[in-house]
Design an enzyme around this catalytic site. Sequence first.
Site, PDB file in Angstrom:
ATOM      1  N   LYS A  38       0.825  -1.209   0.000  1.00 46.03           N
ATOM      2  CA  LYS A  38       0.000   0.000   0.000  1.00 46.03           C
ATOM      3  C   LYS A  38       0.857   1.256   0.000  1.00 46.03           C
ATOM      4  O   LYS A  38       0.610   2.198  -0.761  1.00 46.03           O
ATOM      5  CB  LYS A  38      -0.929  -0.018   1.225  1.00 46.03           C
ATOM      6  CG  LYS A  38      -1.741   1.261   1.466  1.00 46.03           C
ATOM      7  CD  LYS A  38      -2.837   1.451   0.444  1.00 46.03           C
ATOM      8  CE  LYS A  38      -3.643   2.723   0.685  1.00 46.03           C
ATOM      9  NZ  LYS A  38      -4.559   2.630   1.827  1.00 46.03           N
ATOM     10  N   LYS A  53      -0.590  11.204   5.121  1.00 40.83           N
ATOM     11  CA  LYS A  53      -0.377  10.119   6.085  1.00 40.83           C
ATOM     12  C   LYS A  53       0.361   8.956   5.433  1.00 40.83           C
ATOM     13  O   LYS A  53       1.351   8.434   5.986  1.00 40.83           O
ATOM     14  CB  LYS A  53      -1.724   9.636   6.628  1.00 40.83           C
ATOM     15  CG  LYS A  53      -1.632   8.349   7.450  1.00 40.83           C
ATOM     16  CD  LYS A  53      -3.011   7.752   7.697  1.00 40.83           C
ATOM     17  CE  LYS A  53      -2.901   6.347   8.273  1.00 40.83           C
ATOM     18  NZ  LYS A  53      -4.219   5.702   8.434  1.00 40.83           N
TER      19      LYS A  53
END
Length: 316
Positions: free
Chosen positions: A168, A243
């Site tokens: 990811k 993030k």
Amino acid sequence: MAVIGFIGLGHMGGPMSANLVAAGHTVRGFDLSSAALSEARAAGVQVQPSAVEAVAGADAVITMLPGGAQLLACYRDVLGSVPAGALLIDCSTVDVADSRAAHDLAAEAGFGSLDAPVSGGTAGAAAGTLTFMVGGAEDAFRRAGQFLDPMARKVIHCGGPGHGQVTKMCNNLILGASMIAVSEAFVLGERLGLSNQALYDVASVSTGQCWALTTNCPVPDLVETSRANHDYEPGFAAALMLKDLRLAESAAEQSGADTAIGRLATELYQRFNDEGGGGYDFGAIIRSIRERSGEPAPAATEATEATGATEVTGTA
């Protein structure tokens, strides 16, 4: 059909749990937000007063939480109440170390576990077309299909514990950097008098083609699916991109990987968030680039604006 405990019913978890209900599963859900609980209840989720009660009787427990600290606290809170044989699936995006710590907690308690972060944003969550990047043991992955398939277009086993998270962060490093490059290219073209349509017509069929251009183009009115057409209402918020880029930067520092472009992308998204852009779609970073490029762009010629690029043959 199975009983699924679902913890975290926000912008992603809410529609994901709704798709599990639509597939015929019994979903027992919990979230700290009363609004999220109300929406989940309307979608058929059996909302519970606590995470511990949500996991009671579950065949699988799915978590979609803001970060690693919340994930580890949740596991410490609920593992004593999860039925024997249940599968734990974490769909949050967290630090690799936190993800592997969660796997360790699950193993110590006797449970199989997976880290399964997603790509596809809120639109993919609603449509059931997410891509799941899954880390964990092969036997746990084989068990997960019935729980993940109703929410997914693709479910890909990426390796052992934590490798879903690694995949990811690497994917989103590519995405964040490519959105910046696409945005800079449009601003440069504008300032040199090139129409946005002409640039799109060429780049979308040439070597500049990428998802940030052809699916979520930062310029409005070129791509139907772009959040730019809706004043950058987030499909994937800039704050979330920041993030993920920070997670990638942290992992790069720990592993010794030289990710200069990733560091720069992190700095640029940090600046955009500091400017107040965090709540917009990450493609809205083009606004920051325009503002820092000085005077407004020269107008493209009328003929070019009207027709875009004129195709002769082939692609670059």
